[in-house]
Design an enzyme around this catalytic site. Structure first.
Site, PDB file in Angstrom:
ATOM      1  N   ARG A  80     -22.857 -19.147   0.770  1.00  0.00           N
ATOM      2  CA  ARG A  80     -22.400 -18.046  -0.245  1.00  0.00           C
ATOM      3  C   ARG A  80     -21.320 -18.677  -1.009  1.00  0.00           C
ATOM      4  NH1 ARG A  80     -19.265 -15.420   2.580  1.00  0.00           N
ATOM      5  NH2 ARG A  80     -19.872 -16.120   4.520  1.00  0.00           N
ATOM      6  N   TYR A 208     -29.831 -18.086  -3.030  1.00  0.00           N
ATOM      7  CA  TYR A 208     -29.570 -18.291  -1.528  1.00  0.00           C
ATOM      8  C   TYR A 208     -28.904 -16.921  -0.980  1.00  0.00           C
ATOM      9  CZ  TYR A 208     -28.851 -20.269   2.925  1.00  0.00           C
ATOM     10  OH  TYR A 208     -29.008 -20.573   4.179  1.00  0.00           O
ATOM     11  N   LYS A 217     -24.902  -8.588   1.931  1.00  0.00           N
ATOM     12  CA  LYS A 217     -23.447  -8.504   1.909  1.00  0.00           C
ATOM     13  C   LYS A 217     -23.085  -7.958   0.473  1.00  0.00           C
ATOM     14  CE  LYS A 217     -23.418 -11.532   5.298  1.00  0.00           C
ATOM     15  NZ  LYS A 217     -23.084 -11.477   6.574  1.00  0.00           N
ATOM     16  N   HIS A 237     -18.724  -5.803   8.970  1.00  0.00           N
ATOM     17  CA  HIS A 237     -19.261  -7.028   9.391  1.00  0.00           C
ATOM     18  C   HIS A 237     -19.335  -7.087  11.003  1.00  0.00           C
ATOM     19  CE1 HIS A 237     -19.485 -11.854   8.533  1.00  0.00           C
ATOM     20  NE2 HIS A 237     -20.699 -10.952   8.537  1.00  0.00           N
ATOM     21  N   SER A 259     -18.823 -14.875   9.655  1.00  0.00           N
ATOM     22  CA  SER A 259     -20.295 -15.698   9.607  1.00  0.00           C
ATOM     23  C   SER A 259     -20.197 -16.950  10.453  1.00  0.00           C
ATOM     24  CB  SER A 259     -20.509 -15.804   8.093  1.00  0.00           C
ATOM     25  OG  SER A 259     -20.489 -14.878   7.301  1.00  0.00           O
ATOM     26  N   CYS A 261     -20.108 -17.412  13.716  1.00  0.00           N
ATOM     27  CA  CYS A 261     -19.392 -17.509  14.769  1.00  0.00           C
ATOM     28  C   CYS A 261     -19.984 -17.033  16.053  1.00  0.00           C
ATOM     29  CB  CYS A 261     -17.991 -16.897  14.645  1.00  0.00           C
ATOM     30  SG  CYS A 261     -17.001 -17.651  13.572  1.00  0.00           S
ATOM     31  N   THR A 264     -25.141 -13.285  16.138  1.00  0.00           N
ATOM     32  CA  THR A 264     -26.513 -13.225  16.449  1.00  0.00           C
ATOM     33  C   THR A 264     -26.752 -13.381  18.094  1.00  0.00           C
ATOM     34  OG1 THR A 264     -27.307 -13.774  14.325  1.00  0.00           O
ATOM     35  CG2 THR A 264     -29.086 -13.685  15.952  1.00  0.00           C
ATOM     36  N   ASP A 286     -25.463  -8.165  12.227  1.00  0.00           N
ATOM     37  CA  ASP A 286     -24.584  -8.658  11.271  1.00  0.00           C
ATOM     38  C   ASP A 286     -23.503  -7.386  10.645  1.00  0.00           C
ATOM     39  OD1 ASP A 286     -23.612 -10.692   9.638  1.00  0.00           O
ATOM     40  OD2 ASP A 286     -24.857 -10.019   7.966  1.00  0.00           O
ATOM     41  N   ARG A 375     -31.424 -21.651   7.848  1.00  0.00           N
ATOM     42  CA  ARG A 375     -31.648 -20.356   8.285  1.00  0.00           C
ATOM     43  C   ARG A 375     -32.923 -19.682   8.726  1.00  0.00           C
ATOM     44  NH1 ARG A 375     -26.617 -16.833   8.450  1.00  0.00           N
ATOM     45  NH2 ARG A 375     -25.124 -18.183   7.425  1.00  0.00           N
ATOM     46  N   ARG A 406     -12.910 -17.782  15.802  1.00  0.00           N
ATOM     47  CA  ARG A 406     -13.217 -18.993  16.139  1.00  0.00           C
ATOM     48  C   ARG A 406     -11.769 -19.938  16.243  1.00  0.00           C
ATOM     49  NH1 ARG A 406     -17.444 -22.937  16.311  1.00  0.00           N
ATOM     50  NH2 ARG A 406     -19.068 -21.151  15.506  1.00  0.00           N
TER      51      ARG A 406
HETATM   52  O1  SAT Z   1     -25.657 -15.860   3.408  1.00  0.00           O
HETATM   53  S1  SAT Z   1     -25.198 -14.678   4.125  1.00  0.00           S
HETATM   54  O2  SAT Z   1     -23.935 -14.177   3.657  1.00  0.00           O
HETATM   55  O3  SAT Z   1     -26.311 -13.641   3.943  1.00  0.00           O
HETATM   56  C1  SAT Z   1     -24.903 -15.169   5.695  1.00  0.00           C
HETATM   57  C2  SAT Z   1     -23.571 -14.989   6.159  1.00  0.00           C
HETATM   58  O4  SAT Z   1     -22.637 -15.461   5.747  1.00  0.00           O
HETATM   59  O5  SAT Z   1     -23.455 -14.206   7.118  1.00  0.00           O
HETATM   60 MN    MN Z   2     -22.613 -12.256   8.463  1.00  0.00          MN
END
Ligand code: SAT
Ligand code: MN
Length: 590
Positions: A80, A208, A217, A237, A259, A261, A264, A286, A375, A406
């Site tokens: 991102r 991406y 997002k 989030h 993101s 951290c 998942t 997420d 990913r 974190r």
């Molecule tokens: O690239 S994404 O925003 O979908 C993944 C993330 O940053 O959590």
């Molecule tokens: Mn995320």
């Protein structure tokens, strides 16, 4: 105008509103052809084959990884881009200091100039999608127009995509308009623009993840958070996980971490052997849409239907569910390959890389074989911990909300907020070391309130007030907690084993919710004493456990001063109730 069963209406005829918008976009972008996506398996297979023919997708080992593919993004397009992401509200104050703002007229002009003729010679895909179960009152639909077949395939996994979504749009008569083109993948001509007041998104120049899969997002967090404020709910989030204790009761917990951290991993946690009888179910990894329910509890749906997870670090030890889930029907992006044409990444725990993420023969001197933000995209139903509750239109009731970041130092393993308002402060003060999910320096501590810094579609001050308002509506609000799995000693060694052992912390939280567990009352909130945690079979020294379950007043006084100055950036819009919480923590610290 919902379709009667057995009446076949061609997609473009289902919704006049969508067709008109597609027409106007086609005029601007001048595609070679237009394809309305129905979301069928045959359509997905055809798109994959087209990408394979163009060598933009590679089939992986068909025996060990059936129906798995590897895509490589442009080397400069791997994460991102927060500095190129804008919130375009008519008033700048409405976007807030937490966002980069541009006036809507200026933004439209800039973007339309980029989109002008950009799809010449390309296919324009119309991607109708529904965020959330098709039959849930909490779900919201959108249409993404894109010129990337890779994006379509991802959206097909991550959302309920195709005809049923378009049928719902035709009935709802409203949808989020998301216009996307990969452009020339030129970082100098890359922008992700949000128009929350118009419920629209324009994204150019990136293929991406969060920049291009607009349901994720852009829609489900930035636009939805804005919508949620006007409608009285929260778009967050957060992962959503169900925990079944040995007595057979299941409680759901929603956790906000930045993101990369470990959302998942936590959502798919495998209980340690020393906690027999526990079961874990993933509702989402997420994003959570949270609604005050008629019973005064908070209810959550996961708007997504798949996972776009970080590959590096995924192994049978760290996340066995994920490791098993991505052995078939999975799209990998920017991972490395073994000589045997299997996917490979750092931390996988077996095999060796032969070709790196850039397609070069692997050489250690070139750095990691897989990109640190590489990913996997995979359907949620492949997760061994999948629960059909993820399809429940009314969602799942939430017992606890957890914030975390974190942080090498300071923040203890876990603490409980004293009240909803204190919990809002705890969420607003989240800080975390940055990760590879966004471009920029990795490992720098920054404030990331509710893990929403990159994703809140409006002024954080208004957002915290909205959080306070939602809490006031709940007769039985969830308890709120803060966790930090990432404490390190002076040598950089992690003090807490993490992964499956995190269930020990979650189980203490659930016992707190049930009024069964003890805690020590500290200046920052309630902490378990070492004896309050289930430590049977846990591999940690008493010294380390004490260290992560203690509050250092001097360091916390500095932290609170820093929180106060951070919140001060929001000026007069900052809720007084939040400042009052800062005052009272400060007072307790002495
Ligand atoms: O690239 S994404 O925003 O979908 C993944 C993330 O940053 O959590
Ligand atoms: Mn995320």
């Amino acid at each position: 105008m919902a379709t009667a069963p057995n009446t076949f209406i061609p997609l473009p005829e289902l919704s006049k509103e969508v067709a008109e918008w597609v027409g106007s976009v086609a005029q601007l972008t001048q595609p070679h052809r237009i394809h309305w996506c129905d979301g069928s398996a045959a359509e997905m297979a055809q798109l994959r084959n087209e990408l394979i023919a163009k060598q933009e997708l590679q089939p992986l080992n068909a025996e060990s990884f059936p129906d798995c593919y590897l895509a490589r993004s442009h080397p400069s397009d791997v994460a991102r881009v927060e500095h190129l992401t804008f919130i375009c509200t008519s008033k700048q104050e409405d976007a807030g200091p937490n966002n980069i703002w541009m006036a809507p007229a200026e933004a439209h002009q800039k973007m339309d100039a980029l989109f002008q003729g950009c799809m010449q010679g390309r296919t324009l895909y119309v991607v109708p999608y529904c965020m959330g179960p098709i039959d849930s009152p909490y779900s919201r639909c959108g249409v993404e127009i894109t010129d990337s077949a890779y994006v379509v395939i991802n959206m097909g996994i991550m959302t309920r995509m195709g005809r049923p979504a378009l049928e719902r749009i035709a009935a709802d008569r409203t949808f989020i308009k998301g216009l996307h083109s990969i452009g020339e993948l030129n970082p100098d001509r890359r922008f992700i623009m949000h128009f929350p007041e118009e419920l629209s998104i324009k994204s150019f120049g990136s293929g991406y993840g969060g920049n291009a899969l607009l349901g994720k997002k852009c829609h489900a967090l930035r636009i939805a958070s804005y919508q949620a404020r006007t409608e009285g709910w929260l778009a967050e989030h957060m992962l959503i996980v169900g925990l079944q204790n040995p007595q057979g009761e299941t409680h759901y917990v929603a956790c906000a971490f930045p993101s990369a951290c470990g959302k998942t991993n936590l959502a798919m946690l495998i209980p340690p052997d020393s906690m027999p009888g526990w079961k874990v179910f993933t509702v989402g990894d997420d994003i959570a849409w949270l609604h005050p329910g008629p019973d005064g509890r908070l209810w959550a749906i996961n708007p997504e239907s798949g996972y776009f997870g970080v590959a590096p670090g995924t192994s049978p030890k760290t996340n066995r569910n994920a490791y098993e889930m991505i052995r078939k029907d999975t799209l990998f992006t920017n991972v490395a390959r073994t000589a045997n044409n299997e996917p490979w990444w750092e931390g996988i725990g077996a095999g060796e890389p032969s070709i790196d993420w850039l397609g070069r023969p692997y050489e250690a001197k070139n750095g990691p074989a897989a990109h640190p933000n590489s990913r996997f995209t995979v359907s949620a139903v492949h997760n061994p911990a999948y629960t059909p509750e993820a399809e429940n239109p009314r969602g799942v009731p939430i017992s606890a909300l957890v914030f975390g970041g974190r942080r090498r130092e300071l923040a203890p393993l876990v603490y409980e907020a004293r009240s909803w308002a204190h919990g809002v402060l705890v969420g607003a003060s989240v800080a975390s070391e940055t990760t590879a999910a966004a471009t920029g320096a990795v490992g720098v501590v920054r404030r990331d309130p509710m893990a929403m810094k990159p994703f809140c579609g409006y002024n954080f001050a208004d957002y915290w007030q909205h959080w306070l308002n939602v809490g006031a509506k709940l007769k039985s609000p969830p308890k709120m907690f803060h966790v930090n799995w990432f404490r390190q000693n002076a040598d950089g060694k992690f003090l807490w084993p993490g992964f499956g052992d995190n269930l020990r912390v979650l189980s203490w939280m659930l016992d707190r919710c049930a009024g069964r567990a003890q805690a020590q009352d500290t200046a920052i909130g309630y902490l378990p004493r070492p004896q309050d945690l289930n430590t049977t079979g846990l591999d940690i020294s008493a010294e380390n456990l004490n260290e992560i379950l203690s509050v250092k007043s001097d360091a916390w006084r500095k932290e609170v001063a820093d929180i106060r100055s951070y919140l001060g950036e929001y000026g007069a819009r900052l809720p007084a109730a939040l400042l009052a919480e800062v005052d009272s923590v400060e007072k307790r610290l002495g």
